[in-house]
Design an enzyme around this catalytic site. Structure first.
Site, short mmCIF file in Angstrom:
data_model
loop_
_atom_site.label_atom_id
_atom_site.label_comp_id
_atom_site.label_asym_id
_atom_site.label_seq_id
_atom_site.Cartn_x
_atom_site.Cartn_y
_atom_site.Cartn_z
N SER A 117 0.97 -1.09 0.05
CA SER A 117 0.02 -0.04 -0.09
C SER A 117 0.69 1.09 -0.07
O SER A 117 2.13 1.17 0.62
CB SER A 117 -0.80 0.07 1.25
OG SER A 117 -1.70 1.24 1.37
N TYR A 141 -2.02 0.28 10.10
CA TYR A 141 -2.44 -0.45 8.77
C TYR A 141 -0.88 0.00 7.84
O TYR A 141 -0.67 -0.97 7.26
CB TYR A 141 -3.60 0.06 8.01
CG TYR A 141 -3.70 -0.18 6.53
CD1 TYR A 141 -4.10 -1.43 6.10
CD2 TYR A 141 -3.39 0.77 5.17
CE1 TYR A 141 -4.19 -1.82 5.07
CE2 TYR A 141 -3.44 0.47 4.21
CZ TYR A 141 -3.76 -1.08 3.82
OH TYR A 141 -3.59 -1.36 2.54
N LYS A 145 1.75 -2.93 6.66
CA LYS A 145 2.21 -3.30 5.20
C LYS A 145 3.70 -3.25 5.12
O LYS A 145 4.35 -4.00 4.29
CB LYS A 145 1.56 -2.35 4.39
CG LYS A 145 -0.03 -2.55 3.98
CD LYS A 145 -0.31 -4.02 3.46
CE LYS A 145 -1.55 -4.40 3.01
NZ LYS A 145 -1.89 -5.61 2.41
#
Length: 321
Positions: A117, A141, A145
């Site tokens: 991402s 998040y 990643k």
């Protein structure tokens, strides 16, 4: 020999599955359906319902379906929610990836395409993000990643794993009327849901330092994204040189205001979006270069903004009926 697509019943994963099929490659789907839909999996594709956290199930699936490579799309993808659920995010994105890599090692599978991402960059200090731009994730998040990328890197050193990670920003559109973005947090489904319900869409902020005051982002078509996953898998299978990471970016970006204008044209619904407060930490502009992926992974922006909006609107309406 088949490729396993984790999260293959989701919006992005299901497009990846169809892209593999279109190129004559066998594929298997594993998904726990926490956000995916079994109806998104083609009838002729083997479907295993289960979690990437289940190492035993992974090893069994690898052997049963003669899997020789993995496209790892499964994960908890909501950056904002990850601030309230960090442990869940790390379990789904870090522990699960480590479990997957361990199962792959047990089954002697040595190639993986990882769905990463642009959240790994946080708020970049440059207008055009490249693969070398500093990584400063601002949410669990984004951190999860980046850790996933590190896991692949370290496993490659230890075992010779062949891998690449694809970083991308805002994925929109649809390559099939039956496949729509059902995320409760993404801009396009939120706007279309409001229009279909007769409500006025909302956007966050109109006082950014951009030409129209709304923030500028990369928006890429999901079918274009899916093709680059196939290209990456082919390079891994063929033993061709491949970079550890690639940005799948537009190179120029579009503003939320431009998207709203395009939505009005495509839907024929006249509206003026409500302006909600800016979200904390949202930068004015984030756009990535896709030059490296264009060189190696058949990456290009094959769809105009109008086509992205039209295909997303059509699939949203189809899902509503």
């Amino acid at each position: 020999m088949a490729w396993l697509v984790t999260g293959g019943a989701g919006y992005i994963g299901s497009h990846v599955v169809r892209a593999f099929q279109a190129e004559g490659l066998d594929v298997v789907v594993l998904d726990d359906l926490s956000s995916g839909h079994e109806s998104f999996v083609p009838a002729n594709v083997p479907f295993v319902r289960g979690s990437v956290l289940d190492g035993g199930l992974l090893v069994h699936t690898f052997h049963e379906h003669a899997v020789h490579g993995v496209v790892h799309v499964a994960g908890f993808k909501y950056a904002g929610v990850s601030m309230q659920r960090p442990l869940h995010t790390y379990e789904q994105n870090v522990t699960a990836t480590a479990t997957l890599l361990a199962a792959m090692n047990t089954a002697e599978i040595d190639r993986i395409v990882f769905s990463s991402s642009a959240a790994v960059y946080g708020t970049p200090r440059t207008d055009l993000v490249t693969e070398e731009t500093a990584k400063n994730p601002e949410s669990p998040y984004g951190e999860s990643k980046l850790i996933g990328e590190w896991l692949l890197r370290d496993q490659a050193v230890a075992t010779g794993l062949r891998h690449t990670s694809l970083r991308y920003f805002n994925v929109v559109g649809s390559g099939d009327l039956a496949l729509s973005d059902t995320s409760p947090h993404n801009l396009f489904p939120l706007v279309f849901a409001a229009l279909l319900d007769g409500r006025t869409p909302r956007i966050n902020g109109d006082d950014y330092a951009t030409p129209d005051g709304t923030c500028v982002r990369d928006y890429i078509h999901v079918a274009d994204l899916a093709l680059s996953h196939v290209a990456a898998a082919r390079r891994l299978s063929d033993g061709q040189p491949i970079e550890p990471v690639y940005n799948l970016g537009s190179g120029d970006g579009v503003s939320v205001g431009e998207i709203m204008a395009t939505v009005r044209r495509v839907t024929g619904i006249d509206f003026t979006p409500e302006i909600a407060p800016r979200r904390a930490g949202d930068p004015d502009r984030i756009v990535a270069s896709g030059a490296l992926a264009a060189r190696d992974l058949r990456w290009s922006m094959r769809h105009t903004l109008e086509q992205m909006v039209q295909s997303a609107w059509d699939s949203s309406r189809a899902a509503a009926h």
